[in-house]
Design an enzyme around this catalytic site. Structure first.
Site, PDB file in Angstrom:
ATOM      1  N   PRO A  42       0.816  -1.213   0.000  1.00  0.00           N
ATOM      2  CA  PRO A  42       0.000   0.000   0.000  1.00  0.00           C
ATOM      3  C   PRO A  42       0.858   1.275   0.000  1.00  0.00           C
ATOM      4  O   PRO A  42       0.497   2.263  -0.629  1.00  0.00           O
ATOM      5  CB  PRO A  42      -0.806  -0.121   1.298  1.00  0.00           C
ATOM      6  CG  PRO A  42      -0.911  -1.593   1.527  1.00  0.00           C
ATOM      7  CD  PRO A  42       0.363  -2.183   1.004  1.00  0.00           C
ATOM      8  N   GLY A  49     -15.007   4.810 -33.048  1.00  0.00           N
ATOM      9  CA  GLY A  49     -16.122   5.658 -32.650  1.00  0.00           C
ATOM     10  C   GLY A  49     -16.858   5.082 -31.456  1.00  0.00           C
ATOM     11  O   GLY A  49     -16.254   4.419 -30.605  1.00  0.00           O
ATOM     12  N   GLU A  79      10.707  -9.136 -16.360  1.00  0.00           N
ATOM     13  CA  GLU A  79       9.332  -8.630 -16.274  1.00  0.00           C
ATOM     14  C   GLU A  79       9.099  -7.498 -17.268  1.00  0.00           C
ATOM     15  O   GLU A  79       8.063  -7.427 -17.931  1.00  0.00           O
ATOM     16  CB  GLU A  79       9.053  -8.079 -14.869  1.00  0.00           C
ATOM     17  CG  GLU A  79       8.744  -9.138 -13.841  1.00  0.00           C
ATOM     18  CD  GLU A  79       8.311  -8.509 -12.524  1.00  0.00           C
ATOM     19  OE1 GLU A  79       7.443  -7.614 -12.538  1.00  0.00           O
ATOM     20  OE2 GLU A  79       8.856  -8.900 -11.477  1.00  0.00           O
TER      21      GLU A  79
END
Lengths: 249, 380
Positions: free
Chosen positions: B129, B338, B241
């Site tokens: 976090p 679109g 990675e």
């Protein structure tokens, strides 16, 4: 038991082919090529026979230019033991392919030859049958199931309105239908092994065959484009259109 | 390209493409809705040797170089959901390569072997976090207690987090900064571990989770490498990675381009196909040019990486350029589509939103620029 499998290089079945602007041929420029799906089924069946302990060696053979080695390698990656390329220009006619395959059959003396029932490019559906005639071997075409029993081969064929079961004496020829099996994916270990497997290149002369042409391709054109349909209001309008526009009733 | 293996790579690409056609693409929508790929996918890929492409043959891996991983990734991405490739790579490349790189033979025998066989699914737990790009600031703590480590803390945005059987977890075992970090393999069934799947705006087929470690007791033998040597392992793993992400970005962009080109031919406006307008011819020409540029750069970075040369700067450039390019491509291609591109049912809509995480995962564009700056004498 030695099994010979024929594989053909064709345009990948996912590709929407287009005719060349001058109408001389199908446009193969930058088009993805692949092993003919029916031939892939033939390879799978041969490899399964080997896994079941029935076949001892699976040989993949292709007739064509150097590029068809790619399809032989694919067959090797799927489990075939070795490959043979008979080097010719592309677009060789079924009769010539059958003669060349007969040359390979004479050389290798397989007990079983498995071919696709047809290739998805020319849709000729001739090579297996012609090979049968040339070699004098019994043939089971459009096979949806095969079983080897000693010197006999049981072939279940897909025919109009049902299934026909034949018993052939080996050596024999089988051509595959779509439902014979579902081919596997080449695994990474088998892919790595494929390159190390033997791939011999033969010429038609090696097999004593002269490559001749009996047919000339005159023109290739796309099918007429279909017009968009419409939704009819009611049955009366449908009948009216069928009568007066489509003129089918 | 790896010219010495071009035939094998082509065969691999073809085989994976067939696998994607038959085993993945038909289920993509279902997996997107479920928020994860099924375990079965891992076992199917394992049976073909596609899970352990770069992992050690000693433990059932393929022992090949990164070109093989790239070929696999390129084709997986073509299923139309980046989440599938992310989930597979998080397992095989991110979580398991790290165990292979630093783990004891016992640890490799257990986890690398199970990973190659598809018996276990792995996740890599680094972000927290309060520590994303700033890996050295991570706070999840592991304290040695006899033969165990006891772990407390939390991890965030962890790919495969809820489905994983093991989590290769970055923890703090020493003091602050990058010198106090270690890697420990935490079993998924560890007592005290709670996991929650996160709801995202893209890459839905990849399970992404929040993990909480509450007095999780893990054998000390699960330590990967030496204590406090984890940062180096994480950084080494980042190179692979980032190449995976660059490869995903290039293949994903190409898919968007191909979809846009089809639509450009099919869709008419003002009585002509969209590609009848020079503006769209030129815009898609630019898109394709950038895709080729990104692919070339990525291939060059892979080449250096595979040869074992110093490649951090090139890899960062590839990751930066390819992922930003994919995002630009998404915008251009969606614009061509679109209103339809805004629909959940439209592939282009999903490809568009899947592009968003590419410039963030495995090191943000800003981190990439920082690495490039430091490697090329651009700091003062």
């Amino acid at each position: 038991m030695k099994v010979l499998v024929a594989v053909k290089r064709v345009v990948d079945y996912n590709v929407k082919v287009r005719a060349k602007a001058d109408g001389s041929d199908v446009d193969l420029n930058n088009v993805k090529m692949a092993i003919n799906p029916f031939c892939e089924i033939a390879v799978e069946e041969a490899v399964r026979l080997k896994e079941a302990g029935v076949a001892t060696e699976v040989i993949a053979v292709s007739v064509g230019g150097k590029a068809c080695q790619e399809q032989i390698r694919t067959a090797l990656a799927l489990g075939a033991d070795r490959g043979i390329q008979v080097e010719t220009e592309s677009g060789v006619e079924p009769l010539v392919v059958a003669k060349l395959l007969k040359g390979v059959v004479d050389k290798e003396q397989p007990q079983l030859v498995i071919l696709g029932k047809q290739s998805i490019d020319g849709d000729n559906n001739q090579t297996g049958q012609m090979l049968g005639a040339l070699t004098g071997m019994p043939q089971g075409t459009f096979a949806s199931e095969i079983t080897v029993n000693g010197e006999k081969l049981k072939v279940t064929r897909e025919i109009d309105g049902g299934l026909q079961t034949l018993s052939l004496s080996l050596p024999a020829i089988v051509t595959t239908d779509l439902r014979l099996n579902e081919p596997r994916y080449a695994s990474l270990p088998n892919i790595m092994k494929a390159k190390k497997k033997q791939l011999d290149v033969l010429t038609p002369a090696d097999l004593g065959v002269e490559v001749t042409r009996h047919l000339t391709q005159v023109k290739v054109q796309p099918p007429a484009e279909r017009q968009a349909g419409i939704k009819v209001e009611d049955v009366a309008q449908l009948v009216d259109k069928l009568k007066n526009e489509a003129k089918v009733i | 390209m790896d010219s010495s293996h071009s035939e094998e790579l082509q065969l691999l690409r073809r085989s994976v493409a067939e696998f994607v056609d038959r085993e993945i693409r038909p289920h993509t929508m279902e997996w997107e809705q479920q928020g994860a790929v099924p375990r079965e996918l891992f076992s199917k890929l394992a049976a073909l040797g596609f899970l352990g492409v770069r992992l050690s043959p000693e433990y059932g891996g393929g022992g090949q170089n990164f070109w093989f991983t790239a070929a696999l990734v390129q084709e997986l991405v073509r299923c139309g959901s980046i989440g599938v490739a992310v989930s597979v790579m998080a397992h095989a490349e991110f979580a398991t390569m790290l165990i292979q790189r630093g783990g004891s033979s016992a640890l490799q025998d257990k986890y690398v072997r199970a990973a190659c066989a598809g018996r276990m699914i792995g996740a890599l737990g680094v972000s927290e976090p309060d520590a994303g790009s700033d890996v050295a600031a991570l706070r999840t703590r592991a304290v040695r207690d006899g033969d165990d480590y006891v772990i407390d803390g939390a991890k965030l945005y962890i790919s495969n987090g809820t489905i994983a059987d093991y989590i290769t977890t970055a923890v703090r075992t020493g003091g602050p900064g990058h010198r106090g970090i270690s890697i420990i393999v935490v079993p998924g069934d560890c007592r005290g571990l709670t996991r929650k799947r996160l709801r995202k705006i893209g890459t839905h087929a990849a399970d992404t989770a929040e993990l909480h470690f509450d007095h999780c007791r893990v054998p000390a033998a699960n330590l990967v490498g030496a204590e406090n040597d984890g940062f180096r392992l994480i950084m080494a793993g980042f190179e692979g990675e980032r190449l995976v992400l660059a490869t995903i970005a290039c293949s994903h962009a190409r898919l968007m381009f191909e979809e846009a080109r089809k639509w450009g031919h099919d869709r008419t406006a003002f009585a002509q196909p969209l590609l009848g307008f020079q503006v769209w011819q030129h815009r898609l020409a630019d898109v394709l040019t950038r895709i080729e540029a990104a692919q070339t750069l990525t291939d060059r970075a892979i080449d250096q990486y595979v040869q074992g040369n110093e490649a951090a700067s090139l890899i960062s450039m590839a990751k930066l350029y390819a992922t930003e390019m994919a995002l630009d491509t998404a915008r251009e291609c969606a614009q061509l589509y679109g209103g339809l591109s805004h629909m959940e049912e439209c592939l282009m809509g999903r490809l568009y939103r899947d592009s968003l995480a590419l410039t963030i995962g495995a090191g943000t564009s800003e981190m990439m620029r920082g690495i490039i700056a430091r490697a090329n004498d651009l700091t003062a």
